[in-house]
Design an enzyme around this catalytic site. Structure first.
Site, PDB file in Angstrom:
ATOM      1  N   ARG A 103      29.462  41.150  38.526  1.00 14.74           N
ATOM      2  CA  ARG A 103      30.722  42.216  38.392  1.00 14.74           C
ATOM      3  C   ARG A 103      30.521  42.998  37.159  1.00 14.74           C
ATOM      4  O   ARG A 103      31.084  43.861  37.146  1.00 14.74           O
ATOM      5  CB  ARG A 103      31.795  41.420  38.499  1.00 14.74           C
ATOM      6  CG  ARG A 103      31.886  41.075  40.070  1.00 14.74           C
ATOM      7  CD  ARG A 103      33.366  40.088  40.309  1.00 14.74           C
ATOM      8  NE  ARG A 103      33.171  38.772  39.883  1.00 14.74           N
ATOM      9  CZ  ARG A 103      34.161  37.823  39.845  1.00 14.74           C
ATOM     10  NH1 ARG A 103      35.023  37.985  40.442  1.00 14.74           N
ATOM     11  NH2 ARG A 103      33.518  36.516  39.490  1.00 14.74           N
ATOM     12  N   LYS A 201      43.592  50.462  46.885  1.00 17.71           N
ATOM     13  CA  LYS A 201      44.037  49.819  45.850  1.00 17.71           C
ATOM     14  C   LYS A 201      43.915  50.276  44.528  1.00 17.71           C
ATOM     15  O   LYS A 201      42.889  51.299  44.434  1.00 17.71           O
ATOM     16  CB  LYS A 201      43.566  48.462  45.986  1.00 17.71           C
ATOM     17  CG  LYS A 201      42.211  47.979  45.417  1.00 17.71           C
ATOM     18  CD  LYS A 201      41.821  46.749  45.139  1.00 17.71           C
ATOM     19  CE  LYS A 201      40.484  46.597  44.839  1.00 17.71           C
ATOM     20  NZ  LYS A 201      40.043  45.085  44.935  1.00 17.71           N
ATOM     21  N   THR A 234      39.554  34.611  43.028  1.00 23.47           N
ATOM     22  CA  THR A 234      40.740  33.892  42.801  1.00 23.47           C
ATOM     23  C   THR A 234      41.431  34.227  44.369  1.00 23.47           C
ATOM     24  O   THR A 234      42.601  33.680  44.368  1.00 23.47           O
ATOM     25  CB  THR A 234      41.493  34.527  41.871  1.00 23.47           C
ATOM     26  OG1 THR A 234      41.621  35.813  41.955  1.00 23.47           O
ATOM     27  CG2 THR A 234      40.859  34.153  40.308  1.00 23.47           C
ATOM     28  N   GLY A 235      41.082  34.979  45.131  1.00 24.39           N
ATOM     29  CA  GLY A 235      41.692  35.243  46.375  1.00 24.39           C
ATOM     30  C   GLY A 235      42.681  36.243  46.209  1.00 24.39           C
ATOM     31  O   GLY A 235      43.474  36.334  47.201  1.00 24.39           O
TER      32      GLY A 235
END
Length: 325
Positions: A103, A201, A234-235
């Protein structure tokens, strides 16, 4: 007068301590065994590795899944690479089903590292001739490594399961953000042209693992939504996306992802969220403490084993890509 020697290729399978179960599965598919390796940690925290059998002249494949603690397993992999090179292995392929630091593939602001590139440099310097990995966070990471990179995709494995499990349902493939739309488009093709939706988002670049959901774009009302991503950490993204889909009238939400990082509090979020099933592969080990009733884990071992066999036989790995990289 020249001396001619008959050369015989030998495949040696080596494994770090991160995911011995996956390595064992791959060995079974290849009809071989994992070469015994002695690995230990000194009181100071330093690591030591030694292969218990010769690797001289071999085509060595070192399997290491980069689960937590990531830095520990990365260092162990680097030591194994060095040991293989100093043990006169002819070629060393690093099999990292989950590429670490993926990432961090670009600079968002000044004075930041490009950590994904640094990992590639470390692997090359330690002795890696080739990298074999599954579902990179961004495909351009392949260009960070000065050598062949076999980028495999778990899409066919996951989509096949979804096709069989949810046959007859009205499906919509959903990307949790605009960055995953291209992946979602491949899903729609494999599933026979199902509708595509995505969730707009925003994310604060200064606060990791924090997202703000805005609105759902696409046809989801009354449909079974297949929420697809490359990983679940982390979901937070997945949980908020599932909430947004339910609010827009989705009949059901199914999550499908390749890598189950599942850092706390991911398990709790997935368990309590409006999600009927979470489908992952075993590129990363999922311990008992991370398991939940709605979790299905598919084995990536057959795909990796086929790729290893093709590399060893100097064949083509392209047929295993499952899509454009």
């Amino acid at each position: 007068m020249a001396i001619h020697a008959k050369s015989r290729k030998s495949l040696v399978l080596l494994s770090g301590r991160a995911a011995p179960e996956l390595a064992a599965e791959i060995a079974v598919d290849l009809e071989t065994e994992v070469t015994p390796t002695r690995a230990l940690e000194f009181a100071s925290g330093e690591l030591f590795v030694r292969f218990e059998e010769s690797v001289r002249g071999s085509d060595a494949f070192i399997i290491q899944s980069m689960c937590a603690p990531v830095n520990h397993h990365l260092m162990e992999l680097l030591l194994m690479l060095d040991a293989a090179k100093r043990g006169s292995a002819k070629r060393v392929t690093v099999v990292v089903p989950f590429y670490p630091y993926a990432r961090q593939d670009k600079k968002h602001q000044g004075r930041e590292p490009i950590s994904a590139r640094l990992v590639a440099d470390l692997l090359k310097t330690a002795g890696a001739d080739r990298i074999l990995t599954v579902d990179l966070h961004t495909a351009q990471i392949q260009g960070f490594f000065d050598g062949p990179v076999d980028h495999l995709f778990a899409l066919d494995l996951l989509a096949r399961y979804v096709k069989e499990r949810y046959a007859g349902r009205d499906l919509t493939v959903v990307a949790p953000d605009s960055g995953r739309v291209r992946v979602a488009e491949r899903w729609t093709d494999v599933l026979g042209g199902t509708p595509l939706a995505f969730i707009h988002k925003t994310r604060d670049p200064l606060v990791p693992n924090q997202v703000v959901m805005n609105r759902v774009v696409g046809e989801v009302k009354g449909r079974t939504c297949i929420l697809v991503d490359d990983m679940i950490d982390t979901g937070g993204t997945i949980a908020k996306a599932a909430d947004a889909l339910r609010e827009e009238g989705a009949a059901d939400v199914v999550v499908a992802a390749t890598h189950g990082v599942l850092s706390d509090p991911a398990t709790e979020r997935l368990k309590n969220g409006p999600i009927s099933e979470v489908i992952l592969t075993n590129t990363l080990p999922i311990g008992p403490e991370k398991e939940l009733d709605k979790l299905t884990v598919l084995s990536i071992a057959p795909l990796i084993a086929r790729a290893i066999r093709e590399v060893f036989d100097d064949g083509s790995v392209t047929s295993l890509f499952g899509g454009a990289s």
